[in-house]
Design an enzyme around this catalytic site. Structure first.
Site, PDB file in Angstrom:
ATOM      1  N   LEU A 159      39.565  43.326  31.567  1.00  0.00           N
ATOM      2  CA  LEU A 159      40.527  42.473  32.028  1.00  0.00           C
ATOM      3  C   LEU A 159      41.325  43.826  32.801  1.00  0.00           C
ATOM      4  O   LEU A 159      41.545  44.910  32.408  1.00  0.00           O
ATOM      5  CB  LEU A 159      41.290  42.162  31.006  1.00  0.00           C
ATOM      6  N   ASP A 160      41.724  43.488  34.014  1.00  0.00           N
ATOM      7  CA  ASP A 160      42.352  44.373  34.799  1.00  0.00           C
ATOM      8  C   ASP A 160      43.811  44.677  34.215  1.00  0.00           C
ATOM      9  O   ASP A 160      44.219  44.001  33.442  1.00  0.00           O
ATOM     10  CB  ASP A 160      42.326  44.266  36.243  1.00  0.00           C
ATOM     11  N   TYR A 161      44.607  45.690  34.818  1.00  0.00           N
ATOM     12  CA  TYR A 161      45.848  46.292  34.462  1.00  0.00           C
ATOM     13  C   TYR A 161      46.813  45.105  34.227  1.00  0.00           C
ATOM     14  O   TYR A 161      47.467  45.020  33.382  1.00  0.00           O
ATOM     15  CB  TYR A 161      46.108  47.455  35.258  1.00  0.00           C
TER      16      TYR A 161
ATOM     17  N   SER B 166      46.238  41.645  34.319  1.00  0.00           N
ATOM     18  CA  SER B 166      45.735  40.360  33.535  1.00  0.00           C
ATOM     19  C   SER B 166      45.972  40.544  32.021  1.00  0.00           C
ATOM     20  O   SER B 166      46.183  41.818  31.482  1.00  0.00           O
ATOM     21  CB  SER B 166      44.029  40.263  34.004  1.00  0.00           C
TER      22      SER B 166
ATOM     23  N   ARG C 100      40.864  37.808  41.661  1.00  0.00           N
ATOM     24  CA  ARG C 100      42.003  38.245  42.845  1.00  0.00           C
ATOM     25  C   ARG C 100      41.421  38.176  44.025  1.00  0.00           C
ATOM     26  O   ARG C 100      42.040  37.863  44.923  1.00  0.00           O
ATOM     27  CB  ARG C 100      42.690  39.559  42.165  1.00  0.00           C
TER      28      ARG C 100
END
Length: 241
Positions: free
Chosen positions: A103-105, A107, A189
């Site tokens: 999970l990105d920063y 999220s 995104r």
């Protein structure tokens, strides 16, 4: 018994096999004092294997965690930029665990972690597709929301059409339930950007039919129940057939 080095590292619960391959090519792994190469084999009981100068230890007890990842954390065990990592949140589990996917920063939501390298590899291998469900708050070209469920290309890769349900909408923003079938880097995104939509909040709420525990607070974790683990192991077994 000699096994591929990346398999040994994964079984030790240190990383996925794909990440182990990168560690090897980056020169971070040695066997009996010599730099390792892709394709090398070793015996974990006989050979001395180190990562970044530290010997590996084979994990005996398997741990399977569900974490509510907060925004502002990276889904890695360490970060060259000094940002907070999910490892900071799971130190109390007693063993070293690695994320199953990312999970990105910016999220949040459901993130699984384990020291079972075979399960990590099965659930994250590029040829495997496990549906992932998100709640996404967007604003911008709201009339373009239907485009999210149409064929689209991300980074030169044709993704399968997403499933999109509008949960809430007003004149300025909308809340969507969005299901994707791959796990490309920052996929949602990038999809929204192509449609003129700005992601204001992105939360993973389920992997397959495994939901984020509504009782977990942001930053908290718990061990998976036997039924949850059996479900994931069943997915992994089916993917490997």
């Amino acid at each position: 018994m000699d096994e591929r080095l990346q398999k040994i590292l994964a079984q030790a619960g240190l990383c996925s096999r794909r990440e182990a391959e990168k560690w090897i090519t980056d020169g971070r792994v040695t066997v009996n004092g010599h730099p390792a190469s892709l394709g090398d084999r070793a015996d974990a009981r006989r050979d001395h294997i180190e990562i970044d100068g530290r010997p590996i230890g084979m994990s005996e007890e398997k741990k399977y965690l569900m974490l509510y990842k907060p925004r502002g954390y990276v889904s890695t065990l360490k970060d060259e930029r000094g940002r907070k990592t999910v490892a900071d949140l799971t130190r109390g589990c007693g063993v070293r665990v690695v994320p199953v996917g990312r999970l990105d920063y910016n999220s949040e939501g459901l993130l699984l972690l384990t020291n079972d390298g075979d399960l990590v590899n099965a659930l994250t291998h590029p040829r495997h597709e496990v549906d992932k469900h998100y709640e996404v708050r967007v604003r911008g070209r709201l009339d373009n929301i239907p485009r999210l469920s149409q064929p689209m290309e991300i980074d030169g890769y044709a993704i399968r059409p997403a499933d999109v349900v509008i949960l809430e909408q007003d004149a300025q923003s909308a809340k969507l339930r969005l299901t994707i079938h791959e796990g490309r880097n920052r996929q949602i995104r990038k999809m929204c950007e192509q449609c003129g939509l700005e992601v204001r909040r992105l939360k993973r709420v389920a992997i397959g039919t495994l939901p984020l525990d509504p009782g977990l607070k942001s930053g908290a974790w718990r061990e998976l129940t036997p039924d949850e683990l059996a479900y994931l192991q069943g997915i992994a077994a089916n993917l490997q057939e």
